[in-house]
Design a protein around this motif. Structure first.
Motif, short mmCIF file in Angstrom:
data_model
loop_
_atom_site.label_atom_id
_atom_site.label_comp_id
_atom_site.label_asym_id
_atom_site.label_seq_id
_atom_site.Cartn_x
_atom_site.Cartn_y
_atom_site.Cartn_z
N TRP A 39 10.19 74.85 -26.02
CA TRP A 39 9.82 73.89 -27.05
C TRP A 39 11.07 73.23 -27.63
O TRP A 39 11.09 72.02 -27.87
CB TRP A 39 8.99 74.55 -28.14
CG TRP A 39 8.44 73.55 -29.11
CD1 TRP A 39 8.93 73.24 -30.34
CD2 TRP A 39 7.29 72.72 -28.92
NE1 TRP A 39 8.16 72.27 -30.93
CE2 TRP A 39 7.14 71.93 -30.08
CE3 TRP A 39 6.37 72.57 -27.88
CZ2 TRP A 39 6.12 71.00 -30.23
CZ3 TRP A 39 5.35 71.65 -28.04
CH2 TRP A 39 5.23 70.87 -29.19
N ILE A 42 12.18 70.69 -25.01
CA ILE A 42 11.26 69.56 -24.85
C ILE A 42 11.27 68.70 -26.11
O ILE A 42 11.32 67.47 -26.02
CB ILE A 42 9.82 70.06 -24.58
CG1 ILE A 42 9.75 70.77 -23.23
CG2 ILE A 42 8.83 68.91 -24.63
CD1 ILE A 42 8.46 71.54 -23.01
N GLU A 44 9.69 67.65 -30.14
CA GLU A 44 8.44 67.08 -30.66
C GLU A 44 8.05 65.78 -29.96
O GLU A 44 6.89 65.40 -29.98
CB GLU A 44 8.56 66.83 -32.17
CG GLU A 44 8.63 68.08 -33.00
CD GLU A 44 7.27 68.74 -33.21
OE1 GLU A 44 6.23 68.07 -33.10
OE2 GLU A 44 7.27 69.95 -33.48
N ARG A 51 4.27 69.30 -23.69
CA ARG A 51 4.01 69.74 -25.06
C ARG A 51 2.60 70.29 -25.21
O ARG A 51 2.40 71.33 -25.85
CB ARG A 51 4.23 68.59 -26.05
CG ARG A 51 5.70 68.24 -26.23
CD ARG A 51 5.92 67.15 -27.27
NE ARG A 51 5.31 65.89 -26.87
CZ ARG A 51 4.34 65.26 -27.54
NH1 ARG A 51 3.88 65.74 -28.67
NH2 ARG A 51 3.87 64.12 -27.09
N ALA A 55 2.18 74.19 -26.04
CA ALA A 55 1.62 74.51 -27.36
C ALA A 55 0.30 75.26 -27.23
O ALA A 55 0.02 76.19 -27.99
CB ALA A 55 1.44 73.24 -28.18
N ARG A 74 -0.68 71.33 -32.63
CA ARG A 74 0.35 70.64 -31.84
C ARG A 74 -0.18 70.27 -30.45
O ARG A 74 0.09 69.20 -29.93
CB ARG A 74 1.60 71.51 -31.69
CG ARG A 74 2.44 71.60 -32.93
CD ARG A 74 3.70 72.45 -32.67
NE ARG A 74 4.44 72.66 -33.89
CZ ARG A 74 4.45 73.79 -34.58
NH1 ARG A 74 3.77 74.86 -34.16
NH2 ARG A 74 5.15 73.89 -35.70
N ALA A 78 -0.49 66.52 -28.99
CA ALA A 78 0.15 66.15 -27.72
C ALA A 78 -0.86 65.57 -26.75
O ALA A 78 -0.56 64.61 -26.03
CB ALA A 78 0.86 67.35 -27.11
#
Length: 161
Positions: A39, A42, A44, A51, A55, A74, A78
């Motif tokens: 994470w 990668i 946000e 993602r 997530a 999240r 995504a």
């Protein structure tokens, strides 16, 4: 350059898959650690498929229901940025619309754990409404039937609250 970028994306999905295997084998802590590292890499604003997938599984690795909810939110966010074309680039990814029943089901389950039945019902209704895209005939290795059965189980549980 494009080939390098595609290989890099495949490498990320491979690493996510390795952490998923750890999670399914019961090593939640190591899975959480690897998901956390990924994470951070990668970010946000990274690739929506990465993602969403990360997530979704990071939520399953959480011990605290509030943390689980945050990761499931999240994943849903995504998915909103994911295109069918991007999902089709990975052979194991279903069409984007097939993500939503499971994502909303997970959110409903999170809200049940947090004793928020009204929020749970909203997401359970969204999961049920989105489930029309899932296969009825088992052609998706039973995924659709499994999600529908989980929706029904959670519905029964919510009736008891």
């Amino acid at each position: 350059m494009t080939e390098q970028r595609e290989a890099s994306k495949d490498a990320v999905m491979t690493r996510i898959g390795q952490a998923i295997m750890l999670l399914h084998a019961g090593d939640r802590e190591e899975a959480r650690n690897r998901f956390g590292e990924l994470w951070s890499e990668i970010g946000e604003d990274g690739d929506a498929l990465h993602r969403c997938t990360l997530a979704h599984y990071m939520a399953d690795a959480q011990d605290d229901p509030g943390d689980e909810l945050a990761w499931d939110l999240r994943a849903l966010t995504a998915a909103g940025g994911l295109s069918d074309e991007r999902a089709e680039q990975h052979p194991d990814a279903p069409a984007v619309r097939a993500f939503y029943p499971s994502l909303h089901l997970n959110l409903a389950a999170d809200y049940v754990k947090l004793r928020r039945p009204d929020a749970a019902r909203i997401h359970l209704d969204r999961a049920r409404a989105a489930s029309w895209v899932l296969a009825d005939d088992g052609s998706d290795d039973g995924y659709g039937g499994g999600v529908r059965a989980a929706i029904e189980r959670l519905e029964l549980r919510l009736r008891e609250l």
